[in-house]
Structure formats: structure tokens, C-alpha cells
Design an enzyme around this catalytic site. Structure first.
Site, mmCIF file in Angstrom:
data_model
loop_
_atom_site.group_PDB
_atom_site.id
_atom_site.type_symbol
_atom_site.label_atom_id
_atom_site.label_comp_id
_atom_site.label_asym_id
_atom_site.label_seq_id
_atom_site.Cartn_x
_atom_site.Cartn_y
_atom_site.Cartn_z
ATOM 1 N N SER A 32 0.979 -1.177 -0.150
ATOM 2 C CA SER A 32 -0.130 -0.227 -0.135
ATOM 3 C C SER A 32 0.966 1.193 -0.042
ATOM 4 O O SER A 32 2.095 0.982 -0.016
ATOM 5 C CB SER A 32 -0.848 -0.048 1.133
ATOM 6 O OG SER A 32 -0.002 0.443 2.263
ATOM 7 N N LYS A 33 0.138 2.328 -0.235
ATOM 8 C CA LYS A 33 0.975 3.626 -0.135
ATOM 9 C C LYS A 33 2.023 3.754 0.924
ATOM 10 O O LYS A 33 3.033 4.360 0.833
ATOM 11 C CB LYS A 33 -0.101 4.708 -0.058
ATOM 12 C CG LYS A 33 -0.768 5.119 -1.162
ATOM 13 C CD LYS A 33 -0.680 6.493 -1.692
ATOM 14 C CE LYS A 33 -1.342 7.009 -2.889
ATOM 15 N NZ LYS A 33 -2.759 6.566 -3.118
#
Ligand code: GLU
Length: 496
Positions: free
Chosen positions: A250-251
Site C-alpha cells: 500500500s501507499k
């Protein structure tokens, strides 16, 4: 053709020239997982002399956009994933998708389902409950003729669906666990499984290599191939990519799109290399590899079964390795923009190309990104250096003493016979001996005067590259600065 339910091991497949495809849905930027799938397909095709097809899966009009299609194409181009055919657009195959669904209806492999889709789960009533599977053909036709809307639903046969996955080995699913699934919604739009199979058959795809999030679709797709009488491709499902903490990428892990890493200064060759090693290995201890080496070494058999871990530190390390190894002219090209952004005059590149090459060659090992390398190279080409506060505090702490040693160094440097690193080193070390100080006492203040920083490549290489005139000019400016500091200190002391 193989018997229904048995894995397809027929020899005729091998005779077909390999054709692979990357089939992204243009609903977002190119995710690193997608890029890895595209890359494996690319490497496979190039290794086997096959064809790499790009198909944009844009049947979901509401979620697809031209902007994202462009972004995916851009990212692929930047990474060097050139395809041989396409981009095809799945939406262009709509008529064929419908025709295939109707062919299945004709063949009795599909039936009309009149159940309205339940709210919130469009197109997915529970087929067990709906009873349409058991309607007679005459009833179906009568209701359709009366204008009742219907979806086309695949009639899953009894038995088992199995295949030899090139990554996971033999996989088998009992068909009783596969629900009769919709092929064509009542508005005439095809569902993913139908569109993909119809396209893959039409495009003669021999290997379907994709993320293992599609594993549950594969039995349905195999049933469709069989019902449509088409030869099966080989399937290869590559494992998920996880962050170093074992969670879905994820980010938080530094970014999920190719775009994000590009913006962080990661080079295409480094990302290409990194993605290739994400769930695949060449089988020896090589890590830094060029695209041509990866193509040569690639094989499906070496794709790992377990999830791959995305290690951002390794990506940074690979970036540095590629910066260190790339042809110097490519580095010059890449660094030109960042250098100019730091105020280096563009004329330098034409007037002193050899000097630009020399400087970049010396500093290239000193940064994780080309931008960081440019930052190290810029002082060699700027009229004035900026003194970093930390460097001043540390190495010009006693300005009068630093000034005295710099003055002495200036005299030596003004008269040394050559500006070669060895000669310069000899001169400065001799000076230190004469003054009875450690060489560092001269070298550190001198570095701040030349580069403005407390770290740099070896000072004698720096001086040599800088050239006598610039070196002396910078010492003069530093002396002005140091004298002013010393005077201010003196005035401060007097006032006390
Ligand atoms: N369009 C699908 C996706 O983006 C891929 C389909 C496939 O590779 O079969 O996940």
C-alpha cells in the site's frame, strides 16, 4: 483435445508460436503488481521469440478512463515494456463476446436466466434458488419472446476442472463448487470471464500469465474454452506482492504505482530489474541485471510460489547500482535537467562535455538517485557555493585558525606544478607537516570552501576536477567569510 476435466497436456499447444498478453483494466495508474505481470509476460515473449500483446480491458465503462489508459501506456513505455500488438480495446470485441455467449446458448452450454439481479449485487442472483437452469428450452424461448429480460448464464457441467499451473502445479476444483455464472447481463454487456476467454481465443493466446488473484476465475474460464471448443492456453498465476511487514502493498510502503517510483527518482532500468526479481530468480546469485540479461535468463519454472516481498531498500540499492554502472553518456543525459535546476548553466554541456563526464563519473557512486548525484556535481559548475550551516559549524568553528591554514594552502596551491590529485595530496600533506597539524585540519576547512559541504568525494580529486583558478577563487571567498566571522567574534569578545 483432452478429456473434460483432465489437465490439458496436449502436444499441439507447443507447436503454436507463443503469444502472451498483458490485460490491464484502465481504472487506475499502473500498479507495481500489474507492472510485474506485464514484465513477466514481456520477458517470456522476448525469451521465447513470441509475441507480446497489450489488451486494455475497458468493458467496465464506468470505471475505465482514457486518462488511465494513457497513464498505463506511458508507464509501460517508460519501463521499456514494448508490445508487439495492440493496444487492443476489449470494448471493441463486444459483438464477438455476445456472439460467443449466444453460441453457448445454442450449444446448450448456457441458459436464459430471468431472475432479476438482487439489489447491490448486480447480475448475481443465487442460481440454485432461481430455478431457471431447469426451465425447458420452449419455456425459455416463450418468456424471451414475450419480452421478459434475461441474462445468459453458463451451465456448469458435473465433474472436476483441473489444470497444470506453470507456477502452482496441478490445480483441481470440483465443479459442484462453481456456481452457474452469468456470461451476458440482461443489458447485453458481457462479464469479465466471458470477455477474457473470447478475446484470448480470438487473439490466439498460448500462455495466460497473471496475478494469482485470478486463480478463482480460471476454472470458469477453462469450462468456457472447453464449451467453445478452443484449445486451452497454459496458465501461470504469479503470487501476490506484499510489503516488508507482510501486508498487502500500500501507499504506506512508499507507493504502489510505477508513477510514484518514477517521481521518487527511481530509474526504469532499476525498477525493471527490481520487478523481475520480485517472485522470480535467475537461479544464481546475480542481482544487478540489465534487461537483455533478464530476457536471456527468464523461465516460467523459476517463478516462486510464495508471495514476493517488496523491499524499498533493495529498490534504492538497485537504483544506485544502475547509476554506478550505466554508460556515462546516459548519466550525463539524465543529470542534465537536475543540474540545470540547481543553477548550472546549460552551456556547460556543450562547452565542457568532458568535464561534465569526469565530474559525474566521480560523484555517481554517492547518491541513491540522479537528483542526489546532481546535487554533488553542481558545486563543480556553479560560480558560488552555498556553505552548509552544519559544515560551517563543524569545520570553521575557529575561523581565525581555519583562515590561517587556508591562506597557507592557497599559497601552496597557487604554485604547485600540476593539478593532478597525487601532486596536490603531496603538497597539502607537506604543508600540514610543516605547520605541525594533522592533514584533516587543512582538508576539512578546504572542503567547505570548495563544496560548501562536510562530505564530498576525495578532496584531491575534487580540487583536481575543480581546476586551479576556481579552487583559488573559492579559497579567497572563504577567506573573506572567515575573516568577517573572526572579526565579529573579536568584536563580541571586546564587548563582553
Ligand atoms: N483485466 C484483468 C485485471 O486487470 C486481468 C485479466 C487477465 O489477465 O486475465 O485484473
Amino acid at each position: 483435445m483432452s478429456a473434460p476435466g483432465a489437465p490439458d497436456t496436449s502436444g499441439h499447444r507447443a507447436a503454436r508460436p507463443p503469444r502472451v498478453r498483458f490485460a490491464p483494466s484502465p481504472t487506475g495508474h499502473l500498479h507495481v503488481g500489474g507492472a510485474r505481470t506485464a514484465l513477466f509476460n514481456y520477458l517470456f515473449a522476448r525469451n521465447a521469440g513470441g509475441t507480446f500483446v497489450l489488451r486494455i480491458e475497458d468493458t467496465d465503462r464506468a470505471r475505465s478512463s482514457d486518462e488511465m489508459t494513457r497513464s498505463i501506456l506511458d508507464a509501460m513505455e517508460w519501463l521499456g515494456l514494448d508490445f508487439d500488438e495492440g493496444p487492443y480495446h476489449q470494448a471493441d470485441g463486444l459483438e464477438r463476446h455476445r456472439a460467443d455467449a449466444h453460441r453457448l446458448l445454442e450449444l446448450g452450454a448456457a441458459y436464459r436466466c430471468f431472475c432479476p439481479p438482487p439489489p447491490g449485487r448486480a447480475g448475481r442472483p443465487d442460481p440454485e434458488a432461481c430455478g431457471c437452469a431447469t426451465l425447458s428450452r420452449a419455456d425459455e424461448e416463450a418468456r424471451a419472446a414475450a419480452g421478459e429480460p434475461f441474462a445468459l448464464r453458463f451451465r456448469v457441467p458435473d465433474g472436476e476442472t483441473a489444470w497444470d499451473d506453470a507456477v502452482h502445479g496441478r490445480r483441481a476444483v470440483a465443479n459442484e463448487h462453481v456456481q452457474d455464472f452469468v456470461l451476458l447481463r440482461s443489458d447485453g454487456t458481457p462479464v469479465y470471464n466471458l470477455a477474457v476467454v473470447s478475446d484470448d481465443i480470438e487473439m490466439g493466446i498460448t500462455l495466460v500469465l497473471r496475478g494469482d488473484d485470478h486463480l478463482s476465475n480460471t476454472p470458469k474460464q477453462i469450462l468456457l474454452y472447453r464449451a467453445l471448443g478452443a484449445p486451452l492456453p497454459t496458465f501461470a498465476h504469479v503470487p501476490m506482492i506484499l510489503g516488508p511487514d507482510g501486508r498487502r502493498l500500500s501507499k504506506r510502503h512508499g507507493g504502489t504505482s510505477v508513477e510514484a517510483y518514477r517521481e521518487q527518482g527511481i530509474l526504469p532500468e532499476a525498477l525493471f530489474n527490481f520487478l523481475a526479481l520480485l517472485g522470480w530468480s535467475p537461479g544464481d546469485d546475480r542481482e544487478v541485471m540489465e534487461p537483455s540479461e533478464l530476457i536471456e535468463a527468464f523461465s516460467l519454472g523459476r517463478i516462486l510460489k510464495k508471495s514476493a516481498v517488496f523491499d524499498p531498500e533493495k529498490l534504492t540499492w538497485l537504483n544506485r547500482q544502475h547509476i554506478t554502472r550505466m554508460p556515462i553518456d546516459r548519466l550525463v543525459e539524465l543529470a542534465s535537467g537536475p543540474l540545470q535546476a540547481l543553477g548550472v548553466p546549460p552551456s556547460i554541456f556543450e562547452e565542457r562535455p568532458e568535464r561534465v563526464r569526469e565530474v559525474l563519473d566521480v560523484v555517481r557512486e554517492r547518491g541513491d538517485t540522479v537528483e542526489a548525484v546532481a546535487l554533488q556535481a553542481a558545486p563543480f559548475f556553479l560560480d558560488e557555493v552555498t556553505y552548509e550551516e552544519a559544515a560551517v559549524t563543524k569545520f570553521w568553528k575557529r575561523p581565525a585558525e581555519a583562515a590561517e591554514l587556508l591562506r597557507a594552502a592557497r599559497d601552496r596551491l597557487a604554485e604547485v606544478a600540476s593539478f593532478e590529485p597525487d601532486t596536490l595530496e603531496h603538497a597539502i600533506r607537506q604543508l600540514a607537516a610543516t605547520k605541525d597539524v594533522s592533514a584533516g585540519k587543512i582538508i576539512h576547512p578546504l572542503r567547505v570552501a570548495q563544496m560548501g559541504t562536510s562530505v564530498s568525494p576525495g578532496i584531491f580529486v575534487v580540487l583536481s576536477l575543480m581546476g586551479r583558478e576556481r579552487v583559488l577563487g573559492r579559497i579567497d571567498r572563504a577567506l573573506g567569510y572567515l575573516d568577517a566571522m573572526a572579526a565579529a567574534e573579536g568584536a563580541g569578545a571586546d564587548a563582553e
